[in-house]
Scaffold this active site. Structure first.
Site, mmCIF file in Angstrom:
data_model
loop_
_atom_site.group_PDB
_atom_site.id
_atom_site.type_symbol
_atom_site.label_atom_id
_atom_site.label_comp_id
_atom_site.label_asym_id
_atom_site.label_seq_id
_atom_site.Cartn_x
_atom_site.Cartn_y
_atom_site.Cartn_z
ATOM 1 C CG HIS A 101 -11.828 -0.874 -4.405
ATOM 2 N ND1 HIS A 101 -10.934 -1.918 -4.452
ATOM 3 C CD2 HIS A 101 -11.194 0.127 -3.751
ATOM 4 C CE1 HIS A 101 -9.815 -1.572 -3.845
ATOM 5 N NE2 HIS A 101 -9.941 -0.326 -3.412
ATOM 6 C CG ASP A 157 -0.181 1.721 -7.775
ATOM 7 O OD1 ASP A 157 -0.938 2.710 -7.746
ATOM 8 O OD2 ASP A 157 -0.563 0.556 -7.536
ATOM 9 C CB ALA A 196 -3.018 7.481 -2.987
ATOM 10 C CE LYS A 223 4.589 21.941 -6.503
ATOM 11 N NZ LYS A 223 6.013 21.645 -6.314
#
Length: 354
Positions: free
Chosen positions: A119, A177, A179, A229
């Site tokens: 991580h 930035d 997810a 998507k």
């Protein structure tokens, strides 16, 4: 009960000291501390000091290799492959980023793949570092299974983040930035800790039904942004970060929290672009400023006072927190202070004194 306030620089020193006491080399500890505090400064609590306890548990369990240095295993032209040697993720990430920046100074572009990493904190940490060097950065990472492919109900892909950093002049830099899931898994874990519910479009339970219960969400699957998507993006990132680099992919990337037998083997990809190969950097930054002002001058809908560019809200929060301290909720403060005591470090040394 008011949240405790911490001074960012002293907090870095305290966290760094804890990691040194846990066996990390001082320069490695400093990078990890910097990356965690960076996230808390920007208000991305899910990737801040919230993660320190699990990093330490994995160190104690022998699942992170503190005595190795990540190596540039293969380098040719504008490309390189870094073997992270299972070091702390932020240490691996910085080695890869520095290699990518070096290559783009020589070749105009640098593409560095990474395997055997962990991580590596929030992608924005690397984007900020690249921006400071006058570079454009695209950074991708895969992650442990959390999100089902569209139409499926079992997790396969990670929340596989994508980030882009682009420098500007007087205006704030562009820093996207995100997810590829509607919400980062860390946010849902945080909701469990705080006893809060989550929006219905974040996740499905193990039977494929939408849920507002974060506990059920963690047992089920996160949902991708924009439906199919987001699934496509997550898969593309997994291919580039996992298959291309020789790291793990999909469900084979080991969980940070639930797997106590194996290293994670996370894969990353760093792509840097040397702006100077296109035009002088000051010209580009001046053009970015004019462009950003144009974006911000678009007529606004009712109730909106300002148009923000990606990363701008976080960058303002960072300025405020540098001046006024970083607030931590009482639970996290207590957890951190116990952790610090275990390693003989005083958390109070990091308090913000107005």
């Amino acid at each position: 009960m008011h949240p405790a306030l911490f001074h960012w620089k002293r907090l870095e020193q305290v966290v760094s000291e804890v990691l040194v006491q846990a066996g990390a080399r001082r320069e490695h500890a400093r990078l990890v501390a910097e990356s965690l505090v960076h996230a808390d400064l920007r208000g991305i609590e899910s990737h801040g000091l919230e993660r320190l306890p699990i990093y330490l548990q994995r160190i104690v369990a022998g699942l992170i290799e503190l005595n190795e240095e990540p190596v540039v295993w293969k380098q040719e032209g504008a490309t390189a492959l870094v073997d992270g040697k299972n070091q702390l993720g932020a240490v691996v990430g910085v080695v890869a980023l520095e290699e990518a920046i070096k290559l783009s100074r020589q070749m105009g572009i640098g593409i560095v793949g990474v395997r055997h990493s962990n991580h590596f904190g929030s992608c924005s940490y690397y984007a900020e570092r690249a921006i400071a060097e006058g570079m454009i950065l695209l950074v991708l990472s895969n992650a442990p299974e959390a999100m089902a492919p569209t139409g499926g109900i079992r997790p396969f892909f990670g929340t596989n983040p994508i980030a882009v950093g682009i420098p500007a002049g007087e205006e704030p830099s562009f820093l996207l930035d995100m997810a590829t899931s509607v919400a980062a898994r860390g946010k849902i874990a945080l909701a469990v800790k705080k006893g809060e519910s989550i929006p219905a479009d974040w996740a499905i339970d193990r039977n494929g039904k939408e849920t507002t219960d974060p506990k059920q969400a963690l047992l089920g699957s996160l949902l991708p942004i924009g439906g199919a998507k987001g699934y496509g993006l997550a898969m593309f990132i997994d291919i580039l970060c996992g298959l291309l680099t020789g790291a793990a992919t999909g469900p084979h990337v080991k969980s940070l929290y639930d797997n106590w037998n194996d290293p994670q083997n996370v894969g990353h990809l760093f792509l840097t672009v040397n702006i100077e190969r296109f035009m002088p950097l000051p010209d580009f930054c001046a053009n970015m400023d004019a462009y950003i002002r144009e974006v911000k001058s678009v007529p606004m809908k009712e109730g909106v006072s300002e148009i923000f560019i990606p990363g701008e809200i976080e960058s303002r929060k960072k300025q405020q927190r540098i001046e006024n301290g970083i607030p931590f909720n009482p639970n996290l403060t207590e957890e951190l202070s116990q952790l610090c005591r275990t390693y003989g470090v005083d958390l109070q040394a990091a308090y913000h004194i107005p």
